[in-house]
Design a protein around this motif. Structure first.
Motif, PDB file in Angstrom:
ATOM      1  N   LYS A 125       0.840  -1.185   0.000  1.00  0.00           N
ATOM      2  CA  LYS A 125       0.000   0.000   0.000  1.00  0.00           C
ATOM      3  C   LYS A 125       0.882   1.244   0.000  1.00  0.00           C
ATOM      4  N   ASP A 149      -3.219   5.397   4.914  1.00  0.00           N
ATOM      5  CA  ASP A 149      -3.212   5.009   3.501  1.00  0.00           C
ATOM      6  C   ASP A 149      -4.145   5.899   2.690  1.00  0.00           C
ATOM      7  N   TYR A 171      -2.473   2.990  10.268  1.00  0.00           N
ATOM      8  CA  TYR A 171      -1.742   1.779  10.656  1.00  0.00           C
ATOM      9  C   TYR A 171      -0.597   2.161  11.585  1.00  0.00           C
ATOM     10  N   THR A 228       0.781  -4.714   5.099  1.00  0.00           N
ATOM     11  CA  THR A 228      -0.020  -4.677   6.320  1.00  0.00           C
ATOM     12  C   THR A 228       0.127  -5.970   7.113  1.00  0.00           C
ATOM     13  N   PRO A 240      -4.147  -3.018  13.476  1.00  0.00           N
ATOM     14  CA  PRO A 240      -3.549  -3.023  12.140  1.00  0.00           C
ATOM     15  C   PRO A 240      -2.189  -2.333  12.168  1.00  0.00           C
ATOM     16  N   ALA A 271       1.704  -1.454  10.014  1.00  0.00           N
ATOM     17  CA  ALA A 271       2.452  -1.375   8.759  1.00  0.00           C
ATOM     18  C   ALA A 271       3.791  -2.081   8.958  1.00  0.00           C
TER      19      ALA A 271
END
Length: 210
Positions: free
Chosen positions: A3, A21, A27, A50, A58, A60
């Motif tokens: 992403k 995002d 994230y 992710t 969540p 990154a």
């Protein structure tokens, strides 16, 4: 699938922050998940995958900085302006809760079910809570020593919740971390129930001067 996003918050001292995002989802990101040697800054554009963090949030991972921030770190004025990707509904709940709490206090005082000093106490502690959130946001933006989450919650619990909710909305601060958000709403609910009982006579006579 990778992403693309922007680093919207970063704390140098703690080595963590949040990436947003293109769809407006945030994230959590830790420095250990960023390309070694990179020095993240707020406003950096990144590419990432992710994953799920240890607390189930969540996150990154495998973060690569694709473009460094062309502008200085944002100020509180920038934060107050907000972002088009922030849900107005999610943020607006805090304003609604603070408004309900304020109305309950006024109702209780107007109905002689609570002393005037209770309103002053909420106002004073609310101002103190708002200042703590302001300082914590400033420290987060500049990478300085942070105000502990425990202290923020203690002040909110000790009659500062209205100012705390307002500051969270104004500064777009402490609105992502699930555990912090859940604790904030638990404190707000406790004060709402207590004030509602007081305003409608359920706690009549328990407060001196009422």
């Amino acid at each position: 699938m990778r992403k693309a996003g922007e680093l919207i918050q970063w704390t140098n001292k703690g080595g963590y922050g949040f990436v947003r995002d293109d769809a407006g989802r945030d994230y959590y990101v830790h420095i250990s998940k960023v390309t070694p040697g990179a020095r993240p800054r707020i406003g950096d554009m990144v590419s990432f995958e992710t994953g799920t963090g240890r607390k189930g949030r969540p996150s990154a991972i495998n973060v690569i900085i694709t473009a460094t921030s062309p502008t200085p770190s944002p100020t509180l004025r920038d934060v107050r302006q907000g972002s088009g990707n922030v849900s107005r509904f999610k943020i607006g709940l805090r304003t609604a809760a603070a408004t309900v709490l304020t109305l309950l206090i006024l109702w209780a005082i107007a109905g002689d079910r609570a002393p005037a000093w209770l309103g002053l106490l909420y106002a004073a502690m609310g101002a103190g809570s708002a200042l703590l959130y302001r300082f914590d946001k400033l420290y987060a933006l500049t990478g300085k020593y942070r105000v502990s989450e425990t202290n923020l919650h203690v002040v909110d619990l000790c009659f500062g919740i209205i100012g705390g909710l307002a500051a969270q909305e104004v500064y777009r601060h402490k609105t992502v971390k699930p555990r912090f958000v859940a604790t904030t709403w638990a404190i707000a609910l406790a004060h709402t129930l207590g004030l509602a009982a007081l305003a409608f006579g359920g706690l009549g006579g328990l407060l001196p001067g009422a």
